[in-house]
Design a protein around this motif. Sequence first.
Motif, PDB file in Angstrom:
ATOM      1  N   ARG A 106       0.826  -1.216   0.000  1.00 46.21           N
ATOM      2  CA  ARG A 106       0.000   0.000   0.000  1.00 46.21           C
ATOM      3  C   ARG A 106       0.857   1.261   0.000  1.00 46.21           C
ATOM      4  NH1 ARG A 106      -3.401  -3.040   3.510  1.00 46.21           N
ATOM      5  NH2 ARG A 106      -2.399  -2.110   5.330  1.00 46.21           N
ATOM      6  N   ARG A 107       2.047   1.222   0.609  1.00 48.22           N
ATOM      7  CA  ARG A 107       2.931   2.388   0.621  1.00 48.22           C
ATOM      8  C   ARG A 107       3.456   2.708  -0.786  1.00 48.22           C
ATOM      9  NH1 ARG A 107       4.441   0.033   5.537  1.00 48.22           N
ATOM     10  NH2 ARG A 107       6.364  -0.874   4.736  1.00 48.22           N
ATOM     11  N   ILE A 108       3.406   1.731  -1.679  1.00 49.40           N
ATOM     12  CA  ILE A 108       3.854   1.931  -3.061  1.00 49.40           C
ATOM     13  C   ILE A 108       2.756   2.592  -3.895  1.00 49.40           C
ATOM     14  CG2 ILE A 108       4.596   0.729  -5.170  1.00 49.40           C
ATOM     15  CD1 ILE A 108       5.822  -1.416  -3.308  1.00 49.40           C
ATOM     16  N   ASP A 109       1.508   2.447  -3.486  1.00 52.42           N
ATOM     17  CA  ASP A 109       0.367   2.906  -4.289  1.00 52.42           C
ATOM     18  C   ASP A 109       0.465   4.354  -4.790  1.00 52.42           C
ATOM     19  OD1 ASP A 109      -0.895   0.478  -4.447  1.00 52.42           O
ATOM     20  OD2 ASP A 109      -2.374   0.906  -2.879  1.00 52.42           O
ATOM     21  N   PRO A 110       0.824   5.339  -3.965  1.00 48.15           N
ATOM     22  CA  PRO A 110       0.870   6.714  -4.493  1.00 48.15           C
ATOM     23  C   PRO A 110       1.850   6.875  -5.661  1.00 48.15           C
ATOM     24  CG  PRO A 110       0.894   6.747  -2.097  1.00 48.15           C
ATOM     25  CD  PRO A 110       1.064   5.308  -2.515  1.00 48.15           C
ATOM     26  N   GLY A 111       3.040   6.330  -5.548  1.00 46.50           N
ATOM     27  CA  GLY A 111       4.013   6.408  -6.636  1.00 46.50           C
ATOM     28  C   GLY A 111       3.560   5.624  -7.853  1.00 46.50           C
ATOM     29  N   HIS A 112       2.928   4.504  -7.614  1.00 44.79           N
ATOM     30  CA  HIS A 112       2.401   3.666  -8.686  1.00 44.79           C
ATOM     31  C   HIS A 112       1.318   4.427  -9.455  1.00 44.79           C
ATOM     32  CE1 HIS A 112       0.110   0.122 -10.273  1.00 44.79           C
ATOM     33  NE2 HIS A 112       1.331  -0.335 -10.465  1.00 44.79           N
ATOM     34  N   ALA A 113       0.423   5.076  -8.725  1.00 39.36           N
ATOM     35  CA  ALA A 113      -0.650   5.859  -9.355  1.00 39.36           C
ATOM     36  C   ALA A 113      -0.074   7.024 -10.157  1.00 39.36           C
ATOM     37  CB  ALA A 113      -1.624   6.363  -8.291  1.00 39.36           C
ATOM     38  N   GLU A 114       0.944   7.665  -9.617  1.00 38.48           N
ATOM     39  CA  GLU A 114       1.574   8.787 -10.317  1.00 38.48           C
ATOM     40  C   GLU A 114       2.228   8.319 -11.620  1.00 38.48           C
ATOM     41  OE1 GLU A 114       5.299  11.763  -9.520  1.00 38.48           O
ATOM     42  OE2 GLU A 114       4.034  11.285  -7.794  1.00 38.48           O
ATOM     43  N   LEU A 115       2.935   7.194 -11.558  1.00 39.62           N
ATOM     44  CA  LEU A 115       3.565   6.656 -12.766  1.00 39.62           C
ATOM     45  C   LEU A 115       2.505   6.277 -13.797  1.00 39.62           C
ATOM     46  CD1 LEU A 115       6.011   5.675 -14.386  1.00 39.62           C
ATOM     47  CD2 LEU A 115       5.824   3.490 -13.166  1.00 39.62           C
ATOM     48  N   ALA A 116       1.425   5.663 -13.362  1.00 39.88           N
ATOM     49  CA  ALA A 116       0.353   5.285 -14.292  1.00 39.88           C
ATOM     50  C   ALA A 116      -0.211   6.527 -14.986  1.00 39.88           C
ATOM     51  CB  ALA A 116      -0.757   4.534 -13.554  1.00 39.88           C
ATOM     52  N   ALA A 117      -0.422   7.593 -14.234  1.00 43.03           N
ATOM     53  CA  ALA A 117      -0.950   8.836 -14.818  1.00 43.03           C
ATOM     54  C   ALA A 117       0.037   9.437 -15.818  1.00 43.03           C
ATOM     55  CB  ALA A 117      -1.275   9.837 -13.713  1.00 43.03           C
ATOM     56  N   GLU A 118       1.332   9.405 -15.477  1.00 42.30           N
ATOM     57  CA  GLU A 118       2.344   9.938 -16.395  1.00 42.30           C
ATOM     58  C   GLU A 118       2.406   9.124 -17.686  1.00 42.30           C
ATOM     59  OE1 GLU A 118       6.260  11.002 -14.782  1.00 42.30           O
ATOM     60  OE2 GLU A 118       5.333  10.830 -12.783  1.00 42.30           O
ATOM     61  N   LEU A 119       2.364   7.792 -17.553  1.00 45.82           N
ATOM     62  CA  LEU A 119       2.380   6.941 -18.745  1.00 45.82           C
ATOM     63  C   LEU A 119       1.138   7.177 -19.597  1.00 45.82           C
ATOM     64  CD1 LEU A 119       3.831   3.520 -17.529  1.00 45.82           C
ATOM     65  CD2 LEU A 119       4.761   5.028 -19.298  1.00 45.82           C
ATOM     66  N   LEU A 120      -0.001   7.332 -18.965  1.00 46.87           N
ATOM     67  CA  LEU A 120      -1.241   7.601 -19.692  1.00 46.87           C
ATOM     68  C   LEU A 120      -1.095   8.861 -20.545  1.00 46.87           C
ATOM     69  CD1 LEU A 120      -4.515   6.666 -19.440  1.00 46.87           C
ATOM     70  CD2 LEU A 120      -4.540   8.987 -18.537  1.00 46.87           C
ATOM     71  N   ARG A 121      -0.543   9.907 -19.936  1.00 50.45           N
ATOM     72  CA  ARG A 121      -0.337  11.153 -20.688  1.00 50.45           C
ATOM     73  C   ARG A 121       0.658  10.944 -21.831  1.00 50.45           C
ATOM     74  NH1 ARG A 121      -0.554  13.205 -15.528  1.00 50.45           N
ATOM     75  NH2 ARG A 121       1.699  13.356 -15.331  1.00 50.45           N
ATOM     76  N   GLU A 122       1.776  10.296 -21.547  1.00 46.87           N
ATOM     77  CA  GLU A 122       2.816  10.087 -22.565  1.00 46.87           C
ATOM     78  C   GLU A 122       2.313   9.235 -23.729  1.00 46.87           C
ATOM     79  OE1 GLU A 122       6.029  11.118 -23.120  1.00 46.87           O
ATOM     80  OE2 GLU A 122       5.655  12.572 -21.531  1.00 46.87           O
ATOM     81  N   LEU A 123       1.462   8.256 -23.436  1.00 46.40           N
ATOM     82  CA  LEU A 123       0.963   7.367 -24.485  1.00 46.40           C
ATOM     83  C   LEU A 123      -0.192   7.979 -25.272  1.00 46.40           C
ATOM     84  CD1 LEU A 123       1.144   3.955 -22.592  1.00 46.40           C
ATOM     85  CD2 LEU A 123       2.558   4.680 -24.533  1.00 46.40           C
ATOM     86  N   GLY A 124      -0.784   9.051 -24.753  1.00 50.28           N
ATOM     87  CA  GLY A 124      -1.850   9.721 -25.493  1.00 50.28           C
ATOM     88  C   GLY A 124      -3.252   9.373 -25.053  1.00 50.28           C
ATOM     89  N   GLY A 125      -3.429   8.923 -23.820  1.00 49.38           N
ATOM     90  CA  GLY A 125      -4.771   8.674 -23.300  1.00 49.38           C
ATOM     91  C   GLY A 125      -5.044   7.213 -22.995  1.00 49.38           C
ATOM     92  N   GLN A 126      -6.217   6.993 -22.410  1.00 47.75           N
ATOM     93  CA  GLN A 126      -6.580   5.646 -21.953  1.00 47.75           C
ATOM     94  C   GLN A 126      -6.688   4.646 -23.097  1.00 47.75           C
ATOM     95  OE1 GLN A 126      -6.942   4.854 -18.491  1.00 47.75           O
ATOM     96  NE2 GLN A 126      -6.634   2.854 -19.423  1.00 47.75           N
TER      97      GLN A 126
END
Length: 168
Positions: A106-126
């Motif tokens: 669970r302590r990893i979740d915030p960083g994991h969520a941030e990385l997922a959001a960054e990748l989503l933006r870099e890839l061009g959306g969901q």
Amino acid sequence: MSRAQQDALSRTALGVFRLNGQFLAVSEKLAEPAGLTAAWWQVLGAVLPEPLPVAGIARVMGITRQSVQRIADLLVREGLAAYEPNPAHRRAKLLAPTEAGRAAVRRIDPGHAELAAELLRELGGQDAFDETVRVLDRLSAALERISGRRPDPQDPPAAPPTRTPSPG
């Protein structure tokens, strides 16, 4: 196989190897504040939904049973996981996360969520992110089918066929 096909296979393999290295590096950084390694996180993550035997974890992760066993033993020693009886197999115990193991993940979740959001933006959306996942799943399934049809060079040679009586 044509030269173009061989080149495509080589580019794909090199790309996946590079991607693996990139994911391992980013996973190490994400896991470090929780007191985990990427490998520990990977094994704990495999048993979060339900306890699994070491061989089952290895199959899901696509790595050797021995590698998972070594990590599982370390997780148990550190109090992050525990072995439980397996009703389906007396000797193959199930690995389950402890509350301390769940808290570490669970302590990893915030960083994991941030990385997922960054990748989503870099890839061009969901939609693009989902397509990336579909392509990787297709590649993995294709390799699994192919490897199931190819003999493992480390397997012992097949026994010679038994003589069957000739018809007649």
